[in-house]
Design an enzyme around this catalytic site. Structure first.
Site, mmCIF file in Angstrom:
data_model
loop_
_atom_site.group_PDB
_atom_site.id
_atom_site.type_symbol
_atom_site.label_atom_id
_atom_site.label_comp_id
_atom_site.label_asym_id
_atom_site.label_seq_id
_atom_site.Cartn_x
_atom_site.Cartn_y
_atom_site.Cartn_z
ATOM 1 N N CYS A 135 6.644 29.231 -0.599
ATOM 2 C CA CYS A 135 6.291 30.721 -1.234
ATOM 3 C C CYS A 135 4.907 30.867 -1.593
ATOM 4 C CB CYS A 135 7.132 30.637 -2.022
ATOM 5 S SG CYS A 135 6.573 32.519 -3.984
ATOM 6 N N CYS A 138 4.114 32.261 -5.212
ATOM 7 C CA CYS A 138 4.688 31.506 -6.267
ATOM 8 C C CYS A 138 3.194 30.216 -6.134
ATOM 9 C CB CYS A 138 5.754 30.822 -5.944
ATOM 10 S SG CYS A 138 7.230 32.053 -5.187
ATOM 11 N N ASP A 139 3.158 30.100 -5.497
ATOM 12 C CA ASP A 139 2.679 29.077 -5.493
ATOM 13 C C ASP A 139 0.787 28.467 -4.812
ATOM 14 O OD1 ASP A 139 4.929 27.109 -7.063
ATOM 15 O OD2 ASP A 139 5.690 27.036 -4.376
#
Ligand code: NAP
Length: 310
Positions: A135, A138-139
């Site tokens: 992701c 997200c990261d």
């Protein structure tokens, strides 16, 4: 309604499930949740969540899921950390089986999510949620000025690679053949980006790491088996997702990729069965959108029960 028939059973415990739990609990529906053996869903694999409004310092994925659980339990959500093996939606009340036990319920909210597909090669499990992610939203920000590898040849891979150029000094995208599933516009955008290098006929054979984290990968050319090493400190696998719907055994309508379909608001093809989160979401796949859908499904469910059964 018989005494042993629940108002609502929620299956799955990501942000969609807990939000549905919170809303149905506050609506005094005494919801029961089957949270699964890995309670909390995909966010349990994320280190820090920085894009959920209300957390100026960010919050750890597991910590957020614990808080969501605590909040919904405070209002009466009953949570069982068990999987659901199967359901019978052909008669009312619906039947739900968990660890061989049968439960009856007037309505169901399905929030089982979707699993990212991983490569499953050597060294991957150790680096999941650390150097290797599925992701970028997200990261990605954790890899500022670092070199990143993206795996895949579809729209997700193009989107992730393009997004990651905001942080990375360089993004190398590897794809196992030279034909791309990605739409032309997204492929062209990635190809044109100065920070992105696209390398075809390359498959990750093995991830390399040291005590500090990911250091690179061994890439293999599937045509002749020749190998080379690439140095990266971050990697994103974007080879697709599978919605978790096996336990439904085809009882609900899905799209071609197996995602559940909303027929009316958040209701699925069977009245009284609702769905929220990544199990229906082919587009956004964010914690905040899953939570929003969980809220919508709970409100739809409450109204449906009111109009049809109570
Ligand atoms: P996808 O289109 O199915 O592409 C998956 C890619 O991963 C393919 O290139 C495939 O290679 C590769 N792959 C699969 N298994 C692999 C393995 N074991 N090793 C190496 N490579 C592997 O999946 P997606 O990109 O996640 O897209 C899914 C759907 O969402 C699509 O309909 C897409 O259009 C849509 N989507 C849209 C957007 C957008 O419009 N903004 C963004 C993301 C996704 P092969 O081609 O060789 O099989």
């Amino acid at each position: 309604m018989g005494d042993n028939v629940r108002n609502v059973i929620i299956i799955g415990s990501g942000p969609a499930g807990y939000t549905a739990g919170l809303y149905t609990a506050r609506a005094m529906l005494e919801p029961l949740m089957f949270a699964g053996y890995m309670s909390g869903g995909q966010l349990m694999l994320t280190s820090d969540i920085e894009n959920f409004p209300g957390y100026p310092e960010g919050i750890g994925g597991p910590e957020m899921m614990m808080q969501l659980r605590e909040q919904s339990e405070r209002f009466g959500l009953e949570v069982q950390d068990r999987n659901v093996e199967k359901v019978d939606l052909s008669t009312r009340p619906f039947k739900v089986w968990s660890e061989g036990e049968e439960y009856l319920t007037d309505s169901i909210i399905i929030c089982t999510g979707a699993e990212s597909i991983w490569l499953g090669v050597e060294g991957e499990d150790e680096q999941k949620g650390r150097g290797i992610s599925t992701c970028a939203t997200c990261d990605g920000a954790f890899f500022k000025d670092e070199e990143i590898l993206v795996v895949g040849g579809g729209d997700s891979a193009m989107e992730e690679a393009t997004f990651l150029t905001r942080f990375a000094s360089k993004v190398t995208l590897v794809h196992r053949r030279d034909v791309f599933r990605a739409s032309k516009v997204m492929y062209d955008r990635a190809v044109a980006h100065e920070k992105i290098e696209i390398r075809t006929f390359r498959q990750v054979k093995k991830w390399l790491s040291d005590e500090k984290g990911l250091t690179g990968a061994i890439l293999e050319d599937p045509r002749d088996g020749s190998q080379e090493e690439i140095s990266v400190t971050g990697a994103f696998i974007a080879i697709g997702h599978t919605p978790i719907t096996g336990f439904l055994e085809g009882q609900l309508e899905t799209d071609n990729e197996g995602y559940l379909i909303h027929k009316e608001h958040t209701m699925t093809s069977i009245p009284g069965v609702f769905a929220a989160g990544d199990v229906v979401d082919t587009r956004y796949k964010q914690a905040i959108t899953a939570a929003g859908l969980g809220c919508q499904a709970a409100i739809d469910c409450e109204r449906w029960l009111e109009e049809n059964l109570h």
